[in-house]
Design an enzyme around this catalytic site. Structure first.
Site, short mmCIF file in Angstrom:
data_model
loop_
_atom_site.label_atom_id
_atom_site.label_comp_id
_atom_site.label_asym_id
_atom_site.label_seq_id
_atom_site.Cartn_x
_atom_site.Cartn_y
_atom_site.Cartn_z
N CYS A 87 -2.97 8.43 49.65
CA CYS A 87 -2.72 9.36 48.55
C CYS A 87 -3.87 10.41 49.03
O CYS A 87 -3.78 11.62 48.77
CB CYS A 87 -2.98 8.83 47.32
SG CYS A 87 -1.93 7.43 47.10
N HIS A 130 -4.28 14.60 48.85
CA HIS A 130 -4.75 15.22 47.83
C HIS A 130 -6.10 15.16 47.62
O HIS A 130 -6.57 15.84 46.74
CB HIS A 130 -4.00 14.53 46.53
CG HIS A 130 -2.59 14.59 46.62
ND1 HIS A 130 -1.76 15.92 46.27
CD2 HIS A 130 -1.56 13.82 46.93
CE1 HIS A 130 -0.56 15.58 46.34
NE2 HIS A 130 -0.37 14.29 46.71
N ARG A 170 7.59 10.23 40.90
CA ARG A 170 6.71 11.03 41.61
C ARG A 170 5.99 10.14 42.60
O ARG A 170 6.05 10.19 43.96
CB ARG A 170 5.59 11.58 40.86
CG ARG A 170 4.62 12.51 41.51
CD ARG A 170 4.99 13.55 42.31
NE ARG A 170 5.42 13.21 43.55
CZ ARG A 170 5.85 14.04 44.58
NH1 ARG A 170 5.92 15.33 44.38
NH2 ARG A 170 6.30 13.77 45.72
N CYS A 181 6.40 9.85 46.91
CA CYS A 181 5.34 10.01 47.75
C CYS A 181 5.46 9.04 48.87
O CYS A 181 5.36 9.29 49.87
CB CYS A 181 4.06 9.94 46.81
SG CYS A 181 3.40 11.48 46.05
#
Lengths: 104, 280
Positions: free
Chosen positions: B194, B198, B237, B241
Site C-alpha cells: 500500500c 500511497h 476499495r 487494490c
C-alpha cells in the site's frame, strides 16, 4: 554418399521422434505436478498471500488436462507451483523486511 | 525482608518484559512521523486538503472534480442511503437505535476498538452487527447497499475531524501494529505494498491515474468511482487494490483489512471527513 547422408538423417529423425514420444507427459505426470502445485498453493493460502496468476495457471493446467494435452498441463501446473512458491517467499521475506519501509 | 523486596522487584521486572515488548508500538510517534513526511514532501498542500486525495496533488484533476461536484455523482447513493437509514427494521427499530448520537455525525469515530471482542469494528461491520441484532440479513460489504448507507452516514459527518482512539489495551495496540504491518508489506505478483503507491508515489501517475496520498485516504470513503460507474465501499476499495497488484484479495472486512483501516484512520486523526468522495 548422398544415400548414406539421407539414412543418417532419417535415423536421427526417428531417434528424435522416439525420444519425444518417450518423454511426452502422461496423465500421471500431470497428477504429480498438480499435487506439488496444490501443496504450494495451500501454503500460500495459509500465509494469506496468494497471487491471482497462480489460480490462472492452475485453471489453464486443468483445461489442458481435460483436453488430453498433458505436456501443456504439466507446464501450467509447474508454473502454478513456481508462482505459489514465489508468493510464499515474498510473505516470509516481508515478515522481516516490512519495518524497513516504515516512515520514521 | 530486603531480600523479599528485591526478589519481588526482580519477578516484576521479568514478568513485565512481554508488556514492555508491546512498548515498541508507539502510535503517537508514528502519527508525528507520518504527518511530518507528507507535510514536508508536499509543503504547498494545505493539511486539510490531503483528504481530497489525487485532487490535492494535481491541479488539472482538481478543476475537473470541482466542476463535477456541482452535480455530484454520489447524490443518488446519498438519497438511497438516507432512505435506508430512516426505514425501520421489521421489529420497528432503526439504525439510530444502534449508534451513538442516533447514528448522525459519527463516521469520524470509526473504526473503534471493541473491548468485549478485542476486535476492530469498522462502520460497515457496526452496520451489519446492528442489522443482525435486529433480525435483518447483513449487507454484502462489497455491494451498493452498504456503500449507499455508509455514504449517507459519512455525509452527516462531513467536516468533522477524524477521531480514532487507541486505548492502552495490548489487543488494540496489536491490531494497530498488524494494520501497520499490512500497510507496509509488499504483496501480489507486482510486489507492491500500500505504501509503495500511497507513501512513495502520491502525485505520480500509475497508468492514467494519479495516486492519492495515504494521509487522509480513509476520510473520503466510501467513494463514487467513474471507473466503476458506481459507489464503492471501503472493502471494495481495498479488495480492488489487492487485485490490481495481482494479489488474491482477502475476504471483505477480514481482520487484516479492519486493522489497516484502523491504522490509516488513526494517521488521519484531526483531518476532516470528506466522504462520500468522487474519484476518476
Amino acid at each position: 554418399m548422398r544415400i548414406r547422408a539421407l539414412i543418417r538423417f532419417a535415423a536421427a529423425l526417428s531417434i528424435a521422434g522416439f525420444a519425444t514420444a518417450a518423454f511426452a507427459a502422461t496423465a500421471d505426470d500431470y497428477k504429480a505436478a498438480l499435487v506439488k502445485a496444490d501443496a504450494a498453493i495451500k501454503q500460500a493460502h495459509a500465509l494469506k498471500n496468494e497471487w491471482t496468476t497462480t489460480g490462472a495457471a492452475i485453471k489453464a493446467a486443468k483445461a489442458a488436462a481435460d483436453a488430453g494435452k498433458f505436456d501443456e498441463a504439466v507446464a501450467h501446473a509447474q508454473q502454478a507451483e513456481a508462482l505459489a512458491n514465489g508468493s510464499i517467499a515474498q510473505a516470509k521475506e516481508q515478515e522481516k523486511l516490512w519495518p524497513e519501509a516504515v516512515i520514521r | 525482608m530486603l531480600r523479599k523486596i528485591l526478589l519481588a522487584v526482580a519477578i516484576v521486572a521479568v514478568t513485565a518484559q512481554p508488556l514492555l515488548a508491546a512498548g515498541d508500538v508507539d502510535p503517537q510517534a508514528d502519527f508525528k512521523a507520518f504527518r511530518k513526511y507528507f507535510t514536508e514532501r508536499f509543503p504547498k498542500v494545505p493539511l486539510n486538503d490531503f483528504v481530497n486525495g489525487p485532487y490535492s496533488m494535481d491541479e488539472g484533476l482538481r478543476k475537473q472534480w470541482q466542476a463535477k461536484e456541482e452535480f455530484p455523482p454520489y447524490d443518488f447513493a446519498l438519497d438511497k442511503g438516507k432512505q435506508m437509514f430512516s426505514t425501520p427494521f421489521k421489529n420497528g427499530k432503526t439504525y439510530a437505535d444502534c449508534f451513538p448520537n442516533k447514528g448522525i455525525g459519527v463516521r469520524q469515530m470509526y473504526p473503534i476498538f471493541d473491548e468485549k471482542s478485542g476486535q476492530i469494528i469498522t462502520l460497515d461491520v457496526a452496520i451489519n452487527q446492528c442489522r443482525e441484532a435486529n433480525g435483518e440479513k447483513p449487507y454484502d460489504y462489497l455491494k451498493d447497499d452498504m456503500a449507499a448507507l455508509t455514504a449517507y452516514m459519512a455525509f452527516t459527518s462531513r467536516g468533522k475531524p477524524m477521531d480514532i482512539k487507541i486505548p492502552n489495551d495490548p489487543r488494540a495496540l496489536a491490531a494497530y501494529k498488524k494494520g501497520e504491518e499490512y500497510f507496509y508489506s509488499r504483496r501480489g505478483q507486482f510486489n507492491l505494498s500500500c505504501a509503495g503507491c500511497h507513501v512513495q508515489n502520491p502525485g505520480n501517475h500509475i497508468r492514467t491515474e494519479v495516486l492519492a496520498p495515504a494521509l487522509g485516504i480513509m476520510n473520503a470513503l466510501p467513494i463514487y468511482r467513474s471507473e466503476w460507474g458506481g459507489m464503492g465501499s471501503t472493502s471494495r476499495r481495498l479488495t480492488t487494490c489487492n487485485s490490481q497488484i495481482r494479489g488474491v484479495p482477502l475476504p471483505a472486512e477480514s481482520e487484516e483489512y479492519r486493522d489497516v483501516e484502523y491504522f490509516l484512520s488513526y494517521m488521519a486523526n484531526g483531518l476532516p471527513i470528506s466522504g462520500p468522495g468522487a474519484r476518476p
